[in-house]
Write an enzyme that holds these catalytic residues in place. Structure first.
Site: not given
Ligand SMILES: NC(=O)c1ccc[n+]([C@@H]2O[C@H](COP(=O)([O-])OP(=O)(O)OC[C@H]3O[C@@H](n4cnc5c(N)ncnc54)[C@H](OP(=O)(O)O)[C@@H]3O)[C@@H](O)[C@H]2O)c1
Length: 429
Positions: A104, A133, A204
């Protein structure tokens, strides 16, 4: 023929997406007629264990490998951040691939050229997961309520602040210990600034305004106030007056202009939004045909967010399979929103003054309010404190922000007022 999926990121959300695709593969194949194959996954650390088993040659540390893979037709960006996610999504769209994202911050702050590229290339840019979400709010606004003029929407858009305010209300506690509790329980990040100051909710709300009012606005132009100044005392008085304090995102169409604001609000008991507890999100939408509808659910977390990503993915895969071009995100080009300035916003307010308890205090404050045309609906004053100061609570009838600001500044200057006033707007849905 199988449809090739590429994942940029397989962390919390990406892992959940992979799990759903794995567990529901038969359903997607047999019921939806879709054979979905995860062909490339970009991560930072190849040695980390992942949510599902995939051949090692499907992993890469270079996200461009996902985009450049000719067998990938739909790219899911779940790495987060603005750079390089923005350029990666732009490259994928330019290459004619559909994109699904949960990002977002990126779409709200720098999404214009992405929406435009999706429209130009007639590919999809799905972002259901980026707002609330698991609640299908994007689909609701773009499809379910398409027969309505959206008149207004009110949302509890941030789970962290809703958790903190709920716990403050239920435990009678102040902000700081409840923020710490939220962090300990994983409902607030180590740096919670973007949640606490209303930035996340404003991002949002900016995206919701695009969908609801078909106009674009930057989150920085949304009137914004966070929750860190709310005290247990305000929550107690709110309860006594028949309100619950919630951080709300509010957007309304007023003629050809839009009012958009994020701030703590006194929500009357009996309104559904007053009863949304803990980390849950809810959005109330008022449409010209349906009147009011409330959508409620988990606004974040691995599986609710993955559910929304998969919903977008399936929609885009069905179109691809049927050979139907996406009409972009249908969100570009959009005109700039004409925003109602803060001074013109009209609300009733809860005002808490801290005053030396002496005769004439109430009358002098009331005179300053009436001098700018503000009338008072309710007054509460309890007892006397040891320090000699007492809280004096006034609920005002609707007035403009400009009038309210003038009155409050004059009242704060009175000799018997010992602290700046606390002012919280009241929700009149
Ligand atoms: N978590 C939630 O509840 C939630 C809710 C709504 C929206 N979101 C959104 O969803 C997105 C992802 O969130 P998340 O919580 O899943 O984050 P996360 O757990 O930190 O996962 C990020 C992923 O991206 C990979 N990554 C990061 N930088 C990279 C790079 N330069 N090259 C290749 N891979 C890279 C990481 O690799 P590694 O695994 O090897 O570190 C990891 O697998 C974000 O935009 C967040 O705002 C999340």
């Amino acid at each position: 023929m199988a449809i090739g999926i590429g994942l940029i990121g397989m962390g919390v959300v990406g892992g959940g997406v992979a799990r759903i695709l794995n567990e529901r593969a038969d359903f997607f194949k047999n019921v939806k007629g879709l054979d979905l194959d995860i062909r490339k996954v970009a991560v930072r650390d190849l040695s980390k264990p992942r949510a599902i088993d995939l051949p090692t040659d499907r992993f890469t540390t270079d996200p461009m490998d996902v985009i450049n893979d000719p067998s990938v037709q739909i790219v899911i960006e779940v790495m987060g951040g603005i750079d390089p996610a923005h350029d990666l999504i732009l490259s994928a769209l330019k290459a004619g691939k559909d994109v699904v994202t949960a990002n977002k911050a990126l779409l709200a702050e720098q999404g214009d050229d992405l929406f435009e590229m999706a429209a130009q290339k007639q590919v999809g840019l799905g972002f259901e997961a980026s707002i609330c979400g698991g609640i299908p709010i994007v689909q609701t606004l773009s499809q379910g309520l398409v027969g309505n003029n959206i008149e207004s929407l009110y949302g509890i858009l941030n789970g962290t602040t809703n958790y903190i305010l709920t716990r403050m209300t239920e435990a009678g506690a102040n902000f700081d210990p409840m923020l710490k509790e939220a962090q300990d329980k994983g409902f607030a990040e180590a740096d919670p600034t973007m949640d606490i100051d209303g930035t996340d909710a404003a991002q949002k709300l900016a995206l919701l305004c695009r969908l609801a009012f078909r106009a674009k606005l930057s989150p920085s132009n949304i009137i914004k106030e966070g929750i860190s100044h709310i005290t247990a005392l305000d929550i107690d008085f709110a309860r006594e007056l028949g309100y619950t304090i919630k951080l709300l995102g509010i957007a309304k169409a007023v003629g050809d202009r839009i009012e958009a604001r994020v701030h703590p609000a006194m929500v009357p008991h009996g309104e559904l939004l007053a009863d949304i507890r803990n980390e849950f999100n809810a959005v109330e939408i008022v449409g010209s045909a349906v009147d009011s509808q409330v959508f409620y659910g988990k606004g974040a977390g691995e599986m609710p967010t993955a559910s929304a990503v998969v919903a977008d993915l399936i929609g885009l895969a069905e179109k691809r399979q049927a050979g139907v071009p996406s009409i972009g995100s249908a969100l570009a080009p959009l005109p700039d929103a004409k925003l109602i300035p803060l001074d013109e916003v009209n609300t009733g307010c809860y005002c808490r003054f801290t005053v030396n308890d002496r005769p004439g205090v109430l009358a002098q404050i009331a005179t300053l309010f009436s001098g700018v045309g503000i009338s008072i609906e309710t007054v509460i004053q309890h007892g006397r404190s040891e320090s000699g100061t007492v809280p004096l609570i006034m609920i005002t009838h609707d007035a403009t922000e400009a009038a309210m600001r003038t009155a409050i500044s004059r009242i704060n200057d009175l000799s018997f007022v010992t602290e700046d006033a606390q002012v919280i707007r009241i929700l009149h849905p």
